[in-house]
Write an enzyme that holds these catalytic residues in place. Structure first.
Site, mmCIF file in Angstrom:
data_model
loop_
_atom_site.group_PDB
_atom_site.id
_atom_site.type_symbol
_atom_site.label_atom_id
_atom_site.label_comp_id
_atom_site.label_asym_id
_atom_site.label_seq_id
_atom_site.Cartn_x
_atom_site.Cartn_y
_atom_site.Cartn_z
ATOM 1 N N HIS A 474 0.831 -1.206 0.000
ATOM 2 C CA HIS A 474 0.000 0.000 0.000
ATOM 3 C C HIS A 474 0.873 1.268 0.000
ATOM 4 C CE1 HIS A 474 -3.617 2.371 1.377
ATOM 5 N NE2 HIS A 474 -2.649 3.160 1.805
ATOM 6 N N GLU A 475 1.775 1.359 0.951
ATOM 7 C CA GLU A 475 2.598 2.571 1.068
ATOM 8 C C GLU A 475 3.500 2.727 -0.152
ATOM 9 O OE1 GLU A 475 1.680 4.653 3.096
ATOM 10 O OE2 GLU A 475 0.485 3.340 4.372
ATOM 11 N N HIS A 478 1.620 4.530 -2.790
ATOM 12 C CA HIS A 478 1.677 5.990 -2.620
ATOM 13 C C HIS A 478 3.007 6.516 -3.166
ATOM 14 C CE1 HIS A 478 -1.945 6.736 -0.357
ATOM 15 N NE2 HIS A 478 -1.604 5.963 0.647
ATOM 16 N N HIS A 481 3.080 6.906 -6.874
ATOM 17 C CA HIS A 481 2.289 8.087 -7.231
ATOM 18 C C HIS A 481 3.148 9.350 -7.032
ATOM 19 C CE1 HIS A 481 -1.921 10.195 -6.653
ATOM 20 N NE2 HIS A 481 -1.462 10.334 -7.879
#
Ligand SMILES: [Zn+2]
Length: 684
Positions: A474-475, A478, A481
């Protein structure tokens, strides 16, 4: 002792080729002088923009504003990054001193009427200025921020807005304090060992230690902290104990005492509604959502309705299954909320027999990290290279250079994965420097991934549990992105996107972590190097659909309750309990499940930043599952063409266009919830 500009690293250009901060040279005494000088410099820049005698233009006003405050950005990003992950007493002091100064500095920019007049002039003439879409987007963002800060109000209204903001801040603090006090003051003392039947040894031990620390050796104490009472709900055979703990948890700050939050909720909702109405919106939700991908309360309600009904239907099926086990045990009892967890655990064991402890040896942290790096390489052709000579703020930190397929620099990733005093709980991603293009130079970003994962011990490396594996993916999502972004203006680049869009690229990566194809690249036993057995991988897949009716019903009922509060139009006092009951009744909530957060401890919306925003997680999940479906439809989860489109239309674009437009460019259509519902097993 003051320090001169010459020995303060913030006043120098960072020397390494990545523009990364010299963490080894930064000391506490460097922050305040840099903050103060940074605010002074930016104020001078803002004044020059506002007082400019030349007619307002995009470049001399909007772009100039966006590129202003260089020094302030430099010191803020380092300070607040380290404040969350490597703080100390000196930094706490600085934070207390600098926070009100920063908020005043911000007001001085957004309530400057000469500056707003220029912004408004450009905004009103935006069609005639020949701006590109990214410039229009930036202009709209600034205009909206000025309006939302009250720049267009008359002096009396501005005064009223400042009063509301101040009162609201205090009321929200009071809400949080009441929840904290109620959580900390509750103690359930157990003196008979027979009341602990069913509880694992580790849970008993923890309860015994709490009792000892409380001066009650030989007894057991449970609290309304999740780590303490959830295991009792899951494994405790004593039904009365389960009921007592669940009721204590769900009635926090709802006891008509000095910690009661019912009056505080009235106050918060009154102030929020007044604020929205002052700024020209009929409800608080309309005001808040104006700035998001969803845009309107109706869009949120419509979306929630599409996922609510299948979730509730599934929860009803699950309730019937649990009731069957109870009937088979001959208890003669009806399933209640305090039975749900307990019988769910029985069912989980019978169905999957999945012991998390047996999985962990296959999830060595370094292998999982290499797994996400390899995944990113397969999807986007990018490469990761460890840098050993970069200055870091703690020995746990590792640094990686990220390069594109053609060898050009994409950015730098710091990973900082282990807990320590001075690091707050949880996991997150932050930018240390932003990406932007100025004078033809593309400044590449520096980002970090912070976690609190299981630490290595003397004889074992860091072995992750399933939750931690998902969090790492998940991290890292980020971070991609933040890294792959290709924007001109710093306020639009990377993860500076709407609240209901920002979790999309991160949750998207979670889709990959349990795919057998991906697991085969990283799930190797840390001792033998052997691949995880197929049977184990299959069980992980199956178990991911278990109890999802309950999970979604609990979550979505909270999202609906949040929306019901923030669409209040009337600011007269109301009874919180009746309001909540009416809300549950309208949505058709079943009595066997309690909404995830009852009003008096719904801190996300009454204390934190998720007012009219609790739906965001599920909204982003619709996007991430539907986006992953685009890969699945090709029969190849690494499909190059789809990956390139995802990179070009989503990951590179930051906030340079409306998020729904970006999504449609990638997918060819608006998202639909089918993939989400299927993935969670809510529809066939
Ligand atoms: Zn996230």
């Amino acid at each position: 002792m003051g320090c001169t500009k010459t020995d303060n690293p913030f006043f120098e250009t960072y020397k390494n080729k990545y523009g990364a901060p010299p963490f080894d040279k930064i000391k506490n005494e460097h922050y305040l002088p840099a903050f103060k000088e940074g605010m002074k410099q930016q104020m001078a820049e803002v004044k020059a923009i506002a007082d400019n005698k030349t007619a307002p233009s995009f470049d001399n006003t909007i772009a100039a504003l966006d590129f202003s405050g260089d020094l302030l950005k430099k010191v803020s990003s380092v300070f607040f990054n380290l404040y969350s992950c490597n703080t100390n007493a000196g930094m706490e002091k600085i934070a207390n001193e600098v926070t009100p100064l920063l908020s005043e500095h911000n007001d001085n920019i957004y309530l400057n009427s000469a500056l707003f007049a220029r912004v408004k002039n450009i905004f009103d003439n935006r069609e005639q200025l020949g701006l590109n879409s990214e410039q229009i987007r930036l202009l709209e963002k600034y205009h909206r921020n000025f309006i939302r800060s009250g720049a267009a109000l008359n002096p009396e209204q501005k005064t009223r807005l400042r009063e509301i903001n101040k009162e609201l801040g205090l009321a929200q603090l009071a809400f949080g304090k009441n929840v904290l006090d109620e959580t900390n003051s509750y103690r359930k003392i157990v003196d008979k060992v027979s009341d602990l039947a069913g509880l694992p040894e580790s849970v008993r031990q923890a309860a015994a230690e709490t009792a000892k620390a409380d001066g009650k050796p030989g007894k057991w104490i449970f609290t309304t902290q999740k780590a303490s009472f959830i295991p009792v709900l899951q494994y405790g055979q004593n039904r009365e104990l389960r009921k007592e703990l669940l009721m204590a948890y769900t009635t926090r700050a709802n006891h008509d005492n000095s910690n009661d939050n019912k009056a505080v909720i009235n106050k918060i909702m009154k102030l929020r509604t007044q604020k929205a109405q002052l700024l020209g919106f009929d409800t608080s939700a309309a005001f808040i959502l104006d700035d998001t991908m969803a845009k309107t309360p109706k869009a949120v309600y419509d979306f929630l309705a599409t996922v609510w009904t299948p979730s509730l239907n599934k929860a009803k099926e699950e309730a019937a299954d649990l009731q069957k086990i109870m009937d088979a045990e001959g208890t003669g009892q009806k399933l209640e909320p305090w039975d749900w967890w307990y019988y769910t655990e029985k069912l989980r064991k019978a169905k999957y027999n999945l012991e998390e402890e047996s999985l962990k040896p296959y999830f060595k942290l370094e292998n999982v990290r290499q797994g996400v790096f390899d995944l990113a390489s397969k999807l986007y052709g990018i490469k990761f290279k460890k840098l050993d000579n970069m200055p870091v703020y703690h020995p746990d930190v590792e640094v990686f250079e990220v390069d594109d397929a053609d060898g050009s620099l994409i950015g730098v990733l710091y990973t900082d994965y282990f807990p320590r005093p001075g690091k707050r709980a949880g996991a997150w991603m932050n930018n240390i420097t932003d990406q932007y293009i100025k004078d033809g130079v593309n400044h590449r970003p520096v980002v970090c991934n912070i976690g609190n994962f299981t630490k290595p011990t003397a004889d074992k490396p860091s072995l992750l549990n399933m939750d931690e594996v998902e969090t790492l993916f998940h991290e890292f999502g980020h971070s991609l992105h933040g890294l792959l972004t290709q924007c001109t203006y710093p306020s639009l680049s990377g993860t500076s996107v709407a609240r209901d869009f920002v979790e999309f690229p991160s949750q998207f990566m979670e889709n990959y972590c349990w795919e057998p194809q991906v697991m085969k690249t990283y799930a190797r036993h840390y001792k033998t190097g052997e691949l995880m057995p197929q049977e184990m991988m299959d069980k992980i897949q199956l178990a991911s659909k278990f109890n999802q009716g309950f999970n979604m019903t609990e979550l979505l009922s909270a999202a609906l309750l949040d929306m019901d509060y923030h669409t209040i139009k009337d600011t007269t006092n109301f009874d919180v309990t009746s309001f909540e009951n009416a809300s549950m009744k309208r949505m058709g909530m079943i009595p066997e499940i309690i909404v995830r957060y009852r009003s008096t401890f719904f801190s996300h919306i009454f204390e934190g930043d998720y007012a009219a925003g609790y739906y965001s997680y599920t909204w982003a999940e619709e996007l991430d599952r539907d986006a992953f479906q685009a890969f699945k439809e090709t029969g190849d989860i690494y499909n190059k063409k789809v990956a390139t489109s995802f990179r070009k239309n989503i990951l590179e674009r930051g906030d340079t266009d409306d998020p729904m437009k970006l999504y449609i460019k990638f997918r060819g259509a608006k998202p639909n919830p089918d993939a989400l519902l299927k993935k969670r097993g809510l529809v066939k």
